[in-house]
Design a protein around this motif. Structure first.
Motif, short mmCIF file in Angstrom:
data_model
loop_
_atom_site.label_atom_id
_atom_site.label_comp_id
_atom_site.label_asym_id
_atom_site.label_seq_id
_atom_site.Cartn_x
_atom_site.Cartn_y
_atom_site.Cartn_z
N GLU A 1 -20.66 21.04 -40.65
CA GLU A 1 -21.64 22.01 -41.13
C GLU A 1 -23.01 21.75 -40.51
N MET A 2 -23.39 20.45 -40.40
CA MET A 2 -24.70 20.10 -39.85
C MET A 2 -24.81 20.47 -38.38
N ALA A 3 -23.67 20.52 -37.67
CA ALA A 3 -23.68 20.90 -36.25
C ALA A 3 -24.10 22.35 -36.06
N GLN A 4 -24.06 23.16 -37.16
CA GLN A 4 -24.47 24.57 -37.10
C GLN A 4 -25.93 24.75 -37.53
N SER A 5 -26.61 23.66 -37.86
CA SER A 5 -27.97 23.74 -38.41
C SER A 5 -28.96 24.26 -37.36
N SER B 1 -26.56 7.48 -41.04
CA SER B 1 -25.87 8.67 -40.54
C SER B 1 -24.64 8.95 -41.39
N PRO B 2 -24.39 10.23 -41.74
CA PRO B 2 -23.20 10.55 -42.54
C PRO B 2 -21.92 10.37 -41.73
N THR B 3 -20.83 10.14 -42.42
CA THR B 3 -19.53 9.99 -41.74
C THR B 3 -18.53 11.03 -42.23
N ASN B 4 -18.91 11.87 -43.20
CA ASN B 4 -18.03 12.91 -43.71
C ASN B 4 -17.85 13.99 -42.65
N LEU C 1 -29.57 14.23 -34.46
CA LEU C 1 -28.91 13.14 -35.18
C LEU C 1 -27.39 13.34 -35.19
N VAL C 2 -26.95 14.58 -35.33
CA VAL C 2 -25.51 14.89 -35.33
C VAL C 2 -24.92 14.62 -33.94
N SER C 3 -25.67 14.97 -32.91
CA SER C 3 -25.18 14.75 -31.54
C SER C 3 -25.09 13.26 -31.20
#
Length: 637
Positions: free
Chosen positions: A514-518, A505-508, A526-528
Motif C-alpha cells: 500500500e505504501m508503494a502507492q503513496s 521500517s515496516p515488514t508487513n 523509505l519503501v524503496s
C-alpha cells in the motif's frame, strides 16, 4: 573420434609452434601477442620487434623471455627490472659479458636495485658506482651485504660528509651540496639492517621514523623521483606524504609489491584507495578487501577491475542484500558477522535482529565504522559497551555514555574521561546518571552542555517545566545523531540505531504494498530502501517515482533473491551501468538477460558478462573481439 584443432591461444602458448606461425598469431590481436612474447620458441628477431611494441604488457613479457637478445634486455631493463632478474638467462649474461651491468643505464640500474631479491655480487659491484642515485638504491635495499655498505660508508667519510650548513646558505654551493648528499647517504647506510646487529629486528620501523625527519614531506616531487629511480624500497612507501602516494598508486608501472605496501594503512584518502582498486597490478586479495570499503566509489572501482573474480563479485552483492533486509534472522546475521568485508559486518552490527553475542563480538572489530554501528545499536549488551568504553575513538566512548543499556559503574568511569566534548557530556545528560555524579559534574566548568546538565539535575530534585524534561532526551540523542551520516553509514543500514527519531521500517508485506502507492516522496524513498517490499511494489516505484527513488527501487530489486529473470530483463532497459553490473551478478539472470547486457555501451557491463561463468560460448566469442581490452582480458582462458 576426430581430434579438435588447437585454438589460437593454445597455439600461442605451445613451445612446439613454429616461429613463423607465432609471428602470424601475434599479428592477429594484442592478447595473442602477449602470449607469443612469452613463448621461448619465438625468434630473437621478432622479440626485438615486440620489444618496441606500444603495449607495456607485451614488452614486459619480452624481457622475461630467455630468447630475447641482450641489447633488447638492456633497453627495457629500467622499465621491467623484475622480469630481467627473473629471466633464466640473466646469470648467464653476466658470465658471458662481465660489462653487462656497466652497459646498463643509470635509471635501469636503480630500478634493478629496487628489487627485494638482488644478487649480492650485483650489490657489491654497484657499491662502487659514481652515481648518487645508484648508491642510494644500494643502501635502501634490505639485501645489501655489510661489505657493500662498508665501501659506501668509507667513500662518504672520505668525501667529508657533513650537514652542518645547508647548501643554500653556503658560498660554495656545489661543494656543500655534495657533502650534504654524502651525509644523507652515510646516515641511511648506518641505519641498514645489515650494518649492525643491534637493529636486526624492526629496521623497517626505524627507517620509517628516520624518514619523518627528512625533507621528503615538503619535497614531494623529490620523493617521487627517488621512488622512480629505485632509491626507495617499497616497504618505506607508507611513510611518504599522501600526494606522492597517490601518484605512485596511479602510475600504471607500479608493481604489486608497492601497491600491497600502500594498502597496509587503510586510513588513506579516498583517491588512493580508489586508484589501487582500479590498478591492473593490484593483487586479487587486496581487490577482495577493497570490495568491502566504506566508500561506494572504491567498492565500484574494485568490482570494475578485470582481475576481480566474478564469484567474489556475486558473493558480495548477495551478502549485501541479506544484511540490508529487515527480515534477516539472527542465525544468518551470525554467519555474516565474520564476513571478509567490513561493509557486510557493518550491516550486521546495525541490524535490529543481531544477537547480543554477535554484537559483543563485533565490538572488537578492527574497523572503526563497524564498532560505531555496534555502539548505536539499541540491542548492544552491557559487556560490549564495557569494551567500547575503552575505544581510542572518543565519539564511540561518547556513544556508550548515551546508550540505554549503559550501567551505572560505566557511567562513573566515563565521567572521568576529560576529552573535550567527549563522553563526560553524554554522562551529564543521561537520565540514568546518579544524582551524586551529576552534582560532581556541576563543579566542572569545561562542560559544553552545562545548561542541560543543570536541567537534568533539577529534574531529580524539584519540579521543572515539562518542556525541559522533554528536551533533555532529544538533546542527549543529538550528541551522536550525526555519527551515521558523517561517518558514511548507509541509510539502509541504520534501522537498529536508537539515536534515529524515525520508527523502524515496516515488514508487513500488505502494508508495504500500500505504501508503494503513496504520493509522499519520503514514504516512497523509505519503501524503496526496504528489501522486504514486494517485487510488484518496487516495480511500481521504479516505473512511476522520481529519478533517485526509481533508481533506489531498481537497486533493491537486484538485491532480492526472489527477483525473477523476467523482472531482471525489464530492469536492464532503464538501469544505468552500475545497476546493470549488479543485475549481471544476480543468480537468476538468464542467458537472454546476459545477451541483453552484452549489448550495452558501457564496457564495465560487458566485462562483467565476459567474467560470468554462465555466459554462453557464442556470446564469449563475440566479446573476444570487443573493442575494449578490459572486456577481452576478462574472458576466462
Amino acid at each position: 573420434m576426430p581430434v579438435s584443432a588447437p585454438t589460437p591461444k593454445q597455439e600461442a602458448t605451445k613451445t612446439t609452434t613454429t616461429p613463423a606461425r607465432l609471428r602470424e598469431l601475434a599479428e592477429l590481436s594484442p592478447e595473442l601477442a602477449k602470449l607469443v612474447a612469452k613463448n621461448p620458441n619465438t625468434s630473437p628477431d621478432f622479440l626485438k620487434e615486440l620489444g618496441s611494441h606500444s603495449d607495456a604488457a607485451i614488452r614486459k613479457n619480452v624481457v622475461g623471455n630467455p630468447n630475447t637478445p641482450p641489447e633488447v634486455l638492456l633497453k627495457l631493463a629500467g622499465q621491467f627490472p623484475g622480469q630481467l632478474l627473473d629471466n633464466p638467462v640473466f646469470d648467464l649474461l653476466l658470465l658471458e659479458n662481465p660489462n653487462f651491468l656497466a652497459n646498463l643505464s643509470e635509471s635501469s640500474l636503480r630500478s634493478l636495485l629496487k628489487r627485494d631479491i638482488v644478487p649480492e655480487s650485483f650489490l657489491e659491484w654497484a657499491a662502487n658506482h659514481k652515481d648518487g642515485g645508484v648508491l642510494m638504491a644500494v643502501v635502501m635495499n634490505p639485501s645489501t651485504p655489510k661489505s657493500a655498505l662498508e665501501i659506501i660508508v668509507e667513500n662518504c667519510r672520505r668525501k667529508g660528509a657533513s650537514k652542518l650548513i645547508h647548501p643554500s646558505n653556503h658560498p660554495i654551493y656545489f661543494d656543500c651540496l655534495r657533502q650534504w648528499h654524502s651525509a644523507e647517504l652515510l646516515e641511511t647506510a648506518t641505519l641498514h639492517v645489515n650494518w649492525t646487529e643491534e637493529i636486526a629486528e624492526g629496521w623497517h620501523e626505524i627507517a620509517k621514523a628516520a624518514m619523518q625527519t627528512t625533507m621528503l614531506d615538503h619535497n614531494r616531487d623529490t620523493a617521487i623521483k627517488l621512488w622512480k629511480i629505485g632509491a626507495m624500497p617499497d616497504v618505506l612507501l607508507p611513510a611518504l606524504h599522501q600526494d606522492p602516494q597517490l601518484k605512485i598508486a596511479e602510475n600504471l608501472e607500479t608493481n604489486a609489491s608497492a601497491l600491497a605496501e600502500l594498502t597496509k594503512d587503510w586510513k588513506h584518502m579516498l583517491k588512493i584507495r580508489q586508484a589501487i582498486a582500479k590498478h591492473p597490478n593490484t593483487p586479487v586479495a587486496i581487490l577482495e578487501k577493497l570490495m568491502g570499503d566504506q566508500s561506494a566509489e572504491v567498492r565500484m572501482a574494485a568490482i570494475q577491475n578485470p582481475k576481480t573474480p566474478f564469484l567474489l563479485q556475486q558473493q558480495f552483492q548477495m551478502q549485501l542484500g541479506t544484511v540490508e533486509h529487515p527480515n534477516t534472522c539472527a542465525v544468518q546475521l551470525q554467519k555474516l558477522a565474520t564476513s571478509q568485508w567490513a561493509h557486510i559486518r557493518l550491516g550486521v552490527a546495525g541490524h535490529p535482529h543481531t544477537s547480543a553475542a554477535v554484537l559483543e563480538q563485533l565490538a572488537q572489530d578492527t574497523n572503526a565504522l563497524v564498532r560505531t554501528a555496534v555502539v548505536l545499536n539499541a540491542n548492544t549488551p552491557s559487556p560490549a559497551l564495557e569494551k567500547l568504553a575503552n575505544d581510542p575513538d572518543y565519539w564511540l566512548r561518547k556513544g556508550v555514555g548515551c546508550h540505554p543499556n549503559v550501567t551505572i559503574p560505566l557511567l562513573e568511569k566515563l565521567a572521568l574521561d576529560d576529552t573535550p566534548n567527549g563522553p563526560r557530556e553524554a554522562v551529564a545528560l543521561n537520565p540514568k546518571t546518579p544524582l551524586s555524579l551529576l552534582q560532581e559534574l556541576m563543579q566542572n566548568s569545561k562542560l559544553y552542555n552545562h545548561f542541560w546538565l543543570e536541567q537534568n539535575l533539577k529534574s531529580r530534585t524539584e519540579q521543572i517545566p515539562e518542556m525541559y524534561l522533554n528536551q533533555i532526551p532529544s538533546n542527549l540523542m543529538s550528541l551522536i545523531s550525526e555519527i551515521p551520516t558523517c561517518r558514511g553509514i548507509p541509510e539502509g543500514m541504520q534501522r537498529g540505531f536508537f539515536c534515529l527519531k524515525e520508527p523502524p521500517s515496516p515488514t508487513n508485506l500488505d502494508l508495504l504494498g500500500e505504501m508503494a502507492q503513496s504520493p509522499n516522496k519520503r514514504t516512497l524513498w523509505l519503501v524503496s530502501l526496504n528489501p522486504a517490499t514486494p517485487v510488484s511494489g518496487l516495480m511500481h516505484i521504479a516505473n512511476t517515482a522520481d529519478q533517485w527513488t526509481s533508481k533506489r527501487a531498481v537497486l533493491t530489486l537486484t538485491q532480492k533473491s526472489e527477483t525473477s529473470a523476467e523482472v531482471l530483463q525489464q530492469l536492464i532497459r532503464q538501469a544505468d551501468w552500475a545497476i546493470c553490473v549488479a543485475i549481471a551478478c544476480h543468480p537468476n539472470i538468464s542467458d537472454e538477460g546476459l545477451e541483453q547486457l552484452a549489448q550495452r555501451q558501457e564496457w564495465q557491463v560487458r566485462m562483467t558478462v565476459a567474467k560470468h561463468p554462465k555466459s554462453p560460448s557464442n556470446l564469449l566469442e563475440k566479446l573476444a573481439h570487443d573493442k575494449e581490452g578490459s572486456v577481452r582480458q576478462a574472458i576466462p582462458l
